[in-house]
Design a protein around this motif. Structure first.
Motif, PDB file in Angstrom:
ATOM      1  N   LEU A  33      -3.659  -1.840   1.776  1.00  0.00           N
ATOM      2  CA  LEU A  33      -4.661  -0.822   0.928  1.00  0.00           C
ATOM      3  C   LEU A  33      -5.383  -1.819  -0.209  1.00  0.00           C
ATOM      4  O   LEU A  33      -5.249  -2.802  -0.261  1.00  0.00           O
ATOM      5  CB  LEU A  33      -3.835   0.222   0.041  1.00  0.00           C
ATOM      6  CG  LEU A  33      -2.656  -0.395  -0.501  1.00  0.00           C
ATOM      7  CD1 LEU A  33      -3.141  -0.482  -2.049  1.00  0.00           C
ATOM      8  CD2 LEU A  33      -1.375   0.881  -0.690  1.00  0.00           C
ATOM      9  N   LEU A  72      -6.468  -1.580  -3.901  1.00  0.00           N
ATOM     10  CA  LEU A  72      -5.933  -1.073  -5.406  1.00  0.00           C
ATOM     11  C   LEU A  72      -7.107  -1.438  -6.585  1.00  0.00           C
ATOM     12  O   LEU A  72      -7.370  -2.678  -6.536  1.00  0.00           O
ATOM     13  CB  LEU A  72      -4.678  -1.604  -5.759  1.00  0.00           C
ATOM     14  CG  LEU A  72      -3.999  -1.323  -7.056  1.00  0.00           C
ATOM     15  CD1 LEU A  72      -3.839   0.277  -7.194  1.00  0.00           C
ATOM     16  CD2 LEU A  72      -2.818  -1.995  -7.316  1.00  0.00           C
ATOM     17  N   TRP A 121       5.761   4.641   1.827  1.00  0.00           N
ATOM     18  CA  TRP A 121       5.691   5.765   0.612  1.00  0.00           C
ATOM     19  C   TRP A 121       5.728   5.119  -0.679  1.00  0.00           C
ATOM     20  O   TRP A 121       5.305   5.317  -1.559  1.00  0.00           O
ATOM     21  CB  TRP A 121       6.463   7.104   1.013  1.00  0.00           C
ATOM     22  CG  TRP A 121       7.943   6.855   1.246  1.00  0.00           C
ATOM     23  CD1 TRP A 121       8.736   6.697   0.297  1.00  0.00           C
ATOM     24  CD2 TRP A 121       8.366   6.335   2.531  1.00  0.00           C
ATOM     25  NE1 TRP A 121       9.885   6.481   0.649  1.00  0.00           N
ATOM     26  CE2 TRP A 121       9.985   6.527   2.123  1.00  0.00           C
ATOM     27  CE3 TRP A 121       8.189   6.477   3.742  1.00  0.00           C
ATOM     28  CZ2 TRP A 121      10.816   5.936   3.120  1.00  0.00           C
ATOM     29  CZ3 TRP A 121       9.002   6.279   4.750  1.00  0.00           C
ATOM     30  CH2 TRP A 121      10.448   5.941   4.710  1.00  0.00           C
ATOM     31  N   LEU A 176       2.905   3.174  -1.600  1.00  0.00           N
ATOM     32  CA  LEU A 176       1.809   4.235  -2.200  1.00  0.00           C
ATOM     33  C   LEU A 176       2.304   4.777  -3.440  1.00  0.00           C
ATOM     34  O   LEU A 176       1.382   4.819  -4.397  1.00  0.00           O
ATOM     35  CB  LEU A 176       1.567   5.221  -1.295  1.00  0.00           C
ATOM     36  CG  LEU A 176       1.250   4.904   0.108  1.00  0.00           C
ATOM     37  CD1 LEU A 176       0.928   6.196   1.249  1.00  0.00           C
ATOM     38  CD2 LEU A 176      -0.314   4.117   0.104  1.00  0.00           C
ATOM     39  N   GLU A 177       3.554   5.105  -3.788  1.00  0.00           N
ATOM     40  CA  GLU A 177       3.886   5.486  -4.967  1.00  0.00           C
ATOM     41  C   GLU A 177       3.886   4.655  -6.247  1.00  0.00           C
ATOM     42  O   GLU A 177       3.196   4.948  -7.229  1.00  0.00           O
ATOM     43  CB  GLU A 177       5.604   6.016  -4.873  1.00  0.00           C
ATOM     44  CG  GLU A 177       5.967   6.503  -5.917  1.00  0.00           C
ATOM     45  CD  GLU A 177       7.650   7.109  -5.948  1.00  0.00           C
ATOM     46  OE1 GLU A 177       7.609   8.224  -6.076  1.00  0.00           O
ATOM     47  OE2 GLU A 177       8.412   6.135  -5.603  1.00  0.00           O
ATOM     48  N   CYS A 226       1.697   1.997  -6.163  1.00  0.00           N
ATOM     49  CA  CYS A 226       0.284   1.611  -6.243  1.00  0.00           C
ATOM     50  C   CYS A 226      -0.573   2.847  -7.036  1.00  0.00           C
ATOM     51  O   CYS A 226      -1.305   2.334  -7.615  1.00  0.00           O
ATOM     52  CB  CYS A 226      -0.317   1.227  -5.076  1.00  0.00           C
ATOM     53  SG  CYS A 226       0.298  -0.533  -4.379  1.00  0.00           S
ATOM     54  N   ALA A 227      -0.288   3.998  -6.669  1.00  0.00           N
ATOM     55  CA  ALA A 227      -0.729   5.093  -7.223  1.00  0.00           C
ATOM     56  C   ALA A 227      -0.768   5.137  -8.917  1.00  0.00           C
ATOM     57  O   ALA A 227      -1.549   5.696  -9.449  1.00  0.00           O
ATOM     58  CB  ALA A 227      -0.541   6.531  -6.652  1.00  0.00           C
ATOM     59  N   GLY A 228       0.616   4.727  -9.330  1.00  0.00           N
ATOM     60  CA  GLY A 228       0.928   4.567 -10.681  1.00  0.00           C
ATOM     61  C   GLY A 228       0.108   3.520 -11.238  1.00  0.00           C
ATOM     62  O   GLY A 228       0.190   3.522 -12.543  1.00  0.00           O
ATOM     63  N   GLU A 242      -6.071   3.382  -8.984  1.00  0.00           N
ATOM     64  CA  GLU A 242      -6.779   4.045  -7.950  1.00  0.00           C
ATOM     65  C   GLU A 242      -6.591   3.360  -6.446  1.00  0.00           C
ATOM     66  O   GLU A 242      -6.866   2.113  -6.179  1.00  0.00           O
ATOM     67  CB  GLU A 242      -8.168   4.449  -8.071  1.00  0.00           C
ATOM     68  CG  GLU A 242      -8.813   5.365  -7.066  1.00  0.00           C
ATOM     69  CD  GLU A 242     -10.190   5.743  -7.241  1.00  0.00           C
ATOM     70  OE1 GLU A 242     -10.909   6.306  -6.507  1.00  0.00           O
ATOM     71  OE2 GLU A 242     -10.583   5.216  -8.652  1.00  0.00           O
ATOM     72  N   ILE A 243      -6.037   4.011  -5.487  1.00  0.00           N
ATOM     73  CA  ILE A 243      -5.620   3.734  -4.135  1.00  0.00           C
ATOM     74  C   ILE A 243      -6.809   4.113  -3.091  1.00  0.00           C
ATOM     75  O   ILE A 243      -7.158   5.021  -3.134  1.00  0.00           O
ATOM     76  CB  ILE A 243      -4.154   3.590  -3.635  1.00  0.00           C
ATOM     77  CG1 ILE A 243      -4.082   4.964  -3.388  1.00  0.00           C
ATOM     78  CG2 ILE A 243      -3.593   2.794  -4.463  1.00  0.00           C
ATOM     79  CD1 ILE A 243      -2.448   5.256  -2.870  1.00  0.00           C
ATOM     80  N   TYR A 244      -7.399   3.223  -2.199  1.00  0.00           N
ATOM     81  CA  TYR A 244      -8.055   3.850  -1.200  1.00  0.00           C
ATOM     82  C   TYR A 244      -7.956   2.694  -0.027  1.00  0.00           C
ATOM     83  O   TYR A 244      -7.627   1.552  -0.181  1.00  0.00           O
ATOM     84  CB  TYR A 244      -9.603   3.795  -1.673  1.00  0.00           C
ATOM     85  CG  TYR A 244     -10.511   2.599  -2.177  1.00  0.00           C
ATOM     86  CD1 TYR A 244     -11.346   2.200  -1.463  1.00  0.00           C
ATOM     87  CD2 TYR A 244      -9.979   2.257  -3.416  1.00  0.00           C
ATOM     88  CE1 TYR A 244     -11.993   0.926  -2.020  1.00  0.00           C
ATOM     89  CE2 TYR A 244     -11.003   1.227  -4.037  1.00  0.00           C
ATOM     90  CZ  TYR A 244     -11.687   0.380  -3.158  1.00  0.00           C
ATOM     91  OH  TYR A 244     -12.551  -0.667  -3.656  1.00  0.00           O
ATOM     92  N   ILE A 304      -6.568   3.136   2.789  1.00  0.00           N
ATOM     93  CA  ILE A 304      -5.323   2.898   3.147  1.00  0.00           C
ATOM     94  C   ILE A 304      -4.967   2.997   4.525  1.00  0.00           C
ATOM     95  O   ILE A 304      -5.703   3.603   5.348  1.00  0.00           O
ATOM     96  CB  ILE A 304      -4.431   4.094   2.665  1.00  0.00           C
ATOM     97  CG1 ILE A 304      -4.647   4.349   1.068  1.00  0.00           C
ATOM     98  CG2 ILE A 304      -2.952   4.221   3.033  1.00  0.00           C
ATOM     99  CD1 ILE A 304      -4.215   5.645   0.343  1.00  0.00           C
TER     100      ILE A 304
END
Length: 88
Positions: A15, A17, A59, A62-63, A65-67, A70-72, A74
């Protein structure tokens, strides 16, 4: 590892970030200390970081990195399926 599962870690997780004041070294440290996996690659700067990681728990990647930002872009590929010639 077995013939059914040729790799210890099933999911190739990748991903981008994006954020402000990102710390690629801090991200790498978190992965090494808190997550289980291998083939870790963390490259980037304070605004954009590319992450590549093999794990059984994508997961958690993702958890975290989302904190942080912004993640994209993926991509999570199942390497066991790929080893059988199936779509990952």
């Amino acid at each position: 590892m077995s013939e059914e599962n040729p790799t210890e870690f099933r999911y190739d997780t990748q991903l981008l970030l994006e954020g402000k004041n990102l710390n690629p070294d801090g991200v790498r440290d978190y992965f090494e200390e808190e997550l289980v996996g291998d083939s870790l690659l963390v490259v980037g700067d304070s605004k954009l970081v590319k992450i590549h990681f093999h794990t059984n728990e994508p997961w958690k990647v993702l958890e975290f990195c989302a904190g942080v930002g912004e993640i994209y872009d993926i991509v999570i590929e199942d390497m066991v399926r790929q080893s059988k010639g199936l779509q990952g």
